[in-house]
Write an enzyme that holds these catalytic residues in place. Structure first.
Site, short mmCIF file in Angstrom:
data_model
loop_
_atom_site.label_atom_id
_atom_site.label_comp_id
_atom_site.label_asym_id
_atom_site.label_seq_id
_atom_site.Cartn_x
_atom_site.Cartn_y
_atom_site.Cartn_z
N SER A 1 0.75 -1.07 -0.06
CA SER A 1 0.17 0.14 0.01
C SER A 1 1.02 1.20 -0.01
CB SER A 1 -1.14 -0.02 1.23
OG SER A 1 -0.24 0.14 2.36
N SER B 1 11.29 10.02 7.04
CA SER B 1 10.03 11.12 6.97
C SER B 1 10.52 12.38 7.39
CB SER B 1 8.99 10.67 8.17
OG SER B 1 8.26 11.74 8.63
N TYR C 1 7.47 8.05 16.31
CA TYR C 1 7.59 7.72 15.02
C TYR C 1 8.87 8.67 14.24
CZ TYR C 1 6.65 7.10 9.82
OH TYR C 1 6.60 7.06 8.51
N LYS D 1 12.80 7.84 12.89
CA LYS D 1 13.21 8.21 11.63
C LYS D 1 14.49 9.07 11.53
CE LYS D 1 10.11 6.26 9.08
NZ LYS D 1 10.37 5.08 8.03
N THR E 1 -1.55 8.84 2.13
CA THR E 1 -1.43 7.40 2.00
C THR E 1 -2.14 6.85 3.22
OG1 THR E 1 0.37 7.39 3.67
CG2 THR E 1 1.13 7.57 1.35
#
Length: 320
Positions: free
Chosen positions: A57, A178, A204, A208, A239
């Protein structure tokens, strides 16, 4: 046509202002500026094998489609094999001359990464794209007891690359990171996020940030074999991961977000463009970018060394 220095200055301004450069308008403007790098030549990945983690995806699927369009053979490295089978049938129909294979692997599970590397049937991998990612709503641990974002975004990709090094000689390793990492410093004192209240977006972004800070270490480690490592951030792309993990952000910015193809553009470009771009750098919209925008997030060599020592220790690697 703008003079090249003016075009460069506009590109840099878009990048430093963040939102204008990260949204779909940023990519649209840059595509029309002088100096925009050429697309990879048709068939530029013919005969090569590209492995993409998280290929079912979003950015992963767009990357898979992009490299197939350039003639690559694709290995979809996924957790959900059933979902991948349906997608693979469609991809084989649309790209009948390019092989599509499926490999099961949970990148956050280090034991599963080891199994995957042992069982990989391909004689070689020319490009390895570390795209798999997650933002769990609460602090979650991997099967080995590591905070999940660090396991999935740092430990798993480094271990997978280390185990595939004999197959990657002269290849390229791409870390899909990111832009969120710009807001975080490297927390070498709390890599497992054990201190303070756990915030999903912070976890997160910290993981990253660690990806990006380890780029020079990994480039130095893998480049003697001819393997280059690069990181690319997609800007703000629409997304399923953004919809699920950042619903408020998506509601506010949705119409302005890039589509997944736009988000994956630089990853596909880095996979195929010749000559090979310099390794150990962060890229966005086909240009290498600074790894820090704020003085408060700058990383010293000592913090980077401690982070690498921790990674090497968790993975039982020689940390030289």
């Amino acid at each position: 046509m703008l003079p090249l220095p003016v075009a460069r200055a506009l590109d840099t301004t878009l990048d430093r202002l963040v939102a204008p450069g990260y949204l779909r308008t940023g990519l649209a403007v840059r595509r029309h500026l002088p100096g925009w790098p050429a697309d990879p030549a048709p068939g530029s990945l013919q005969g090569k094998v590209v492995a993409v983690t998280g290929a079912t995806s979003g950015l992963g699927l767009a990357t898979a489609e992009g490299v197939l369009a350039l003639g690559a053979g694709l290995r979809m490295v996924v957790r959900d094999v059933d979902k991948a089978e349906g997608l693979a049938r469609d991809l084989r129909t649309r790209f009948p001359n390019a092989p599509v294979d499926i490999d099961r692997c949970d990148v956050g599970d280090l034991d599963d990464v080891r199994r995957f590397a042992r069982e990989l049937e391909a004689e070689r991998v020319d490009v390895l794209v570390h795209n798999a990612g997650a933002m769990p709503p609460r602090r979650t641990e991997s099967p080995q007891g590591h905070e999940l974002t660090m396991a999935l975004h740092v430990l798993g990709p480094v271990l997978m690359t280390e185990l595939l090094r004999p197959r990657l000689l002269g290849g390229r390793v791409l870390m899909v990171t990111s832009g969120g990492m710009y807001g975080q410093k490297l927390r070498d004192d709390d890599l497992e996020y054990l201190k303070g209240d756990y915030k999903p977006a912070t976890a997160y972004a910290r993981s990253k940030r660690a990806q990006v800070e380890l780029l020079p270490v990994l480039e130095q480690r893998w480049s003697p074999e001819g393997t280059t490592v690069h990181a690319t951030h997609p800007g703000w792309a629409d997304t399923p991961g953004v919809v699920d993990s950042l619903p408020t952000f998506h509601k506010v910015t949705g119409p302005l977000l890039r589509d997944a193809v736009g988000g994956a553009d630089t990853t596909v470009w880095l996979a195929a463009t010749e000559p090979v771009p310099p390794g150990g750098r962060l890229w966005h919209d086909r240009r290498d970018r600074p790894t820090h925008l704020l003085p408060s997030t700058r990383t010293g060599s000592a913090e980077r060394a401690r982070t690498w020592a921790w990674v090497a220790d968790q993975l039982d690697l020689d940390d030289a």
